[in-house]
Design a protein around this motif. Sequence first.
Motif, PDB file in Angstrom:
ATOM      1  N   ARG A  42      11.443 -28.611  12.706  1.00  0.00           N
ATOM      2  CA  ARG A  42      10.949 -28.258  14.039  1.00  0.00           C
ATOM      3  C   ARG A  42       9.737 -29.095  14.473  1.00  0.00           C
ATOM      4  O   ARG A  42       9.414 -29.138  15.654  1.00  0.00           O
ATOM      5  N   GLU A  45       9.689 -31.311  17.450  1.00  0.00           N
ATOM      6  CA  GLU A  45       9.833 -30.654  18.754  1.00  0.00           C
ATOM      7  C   GLU A  45       8.487 -30.275  19.369  1.00  0.00           C
ATOM      8  O   GLU A  45       8.429 -29.888  20.538  1.00  0.00           O
ATOM      9  N   TRP A  49       7.461 -29.120  23.211  1.00  0.00           N
ATOM     10  CA  TRP A  49       6.974 -27.757  23.483  1.00  0.00           C
ATOM     11  C   TRP A  49       5.678 -27.801  24.275  1.00  0.00           C
ATOM     12  O   TRP A  49       5.491 -27.068  25.237  1.00  0.00           O
ATOM     13  N   LYS A  85      10.187 -19.974  20.916  1.00  0.00           N
ATOM     14  CA  LYS A  85      10.220 -21.082  19.951  1.00  0.00           C
ATOM     15  C   LYS A  85      10.227 -20.544  18.528  1.00  0.00           C
ATOM     16  O   LYS A  85       9.803 -19.432  18.255  1.00  0.00           O
TER      17      LYS A  85
END
Length: 141
Positions: A42, A45, A49, A85
């Motif tokens: 993650r 990302e 975000w 998230k």
Amino acid sequence: MGRTFTAYVDEAGDEGLGKIREGTSGQSRWLVLGGILVSEERERELVAWRDEVLEPFPQRRGRDLHFRDLKHEQKVAATNLLAAKRFGIACVCSNKSTLLENPTIYERFKEQGFLYRYLTRMLLVRLTEGVKQADRGEGGG
């Protein structure tokens, strides 16, 4: 071997115990340390975000956004976006005025860096538990 995680940690407040704030002067009543736990998958990302959270604020300069500067509706929008998230979160909070009630505790915690190190240790325990839970498939990053 388990997955790899990164913890991003920040603090709010200060560790001073000299004169706790009454009104507008003095040291903060709280010292808060918080962290997010992001899996290696993650982590790439995170920039997207951040950009997603910043998108409703085109007038902002740079990439910083301080929660305290937002209006209530903006805080709700940013929080709802982040709630969708996949990351873990942990926080430890010290209401420093409670340390003043016991002279023995006060003497120990007024030592430079002691409260900060103590809370850091507590936060690391919680983040480590988050890694264990994620490795067991119980949530998190």
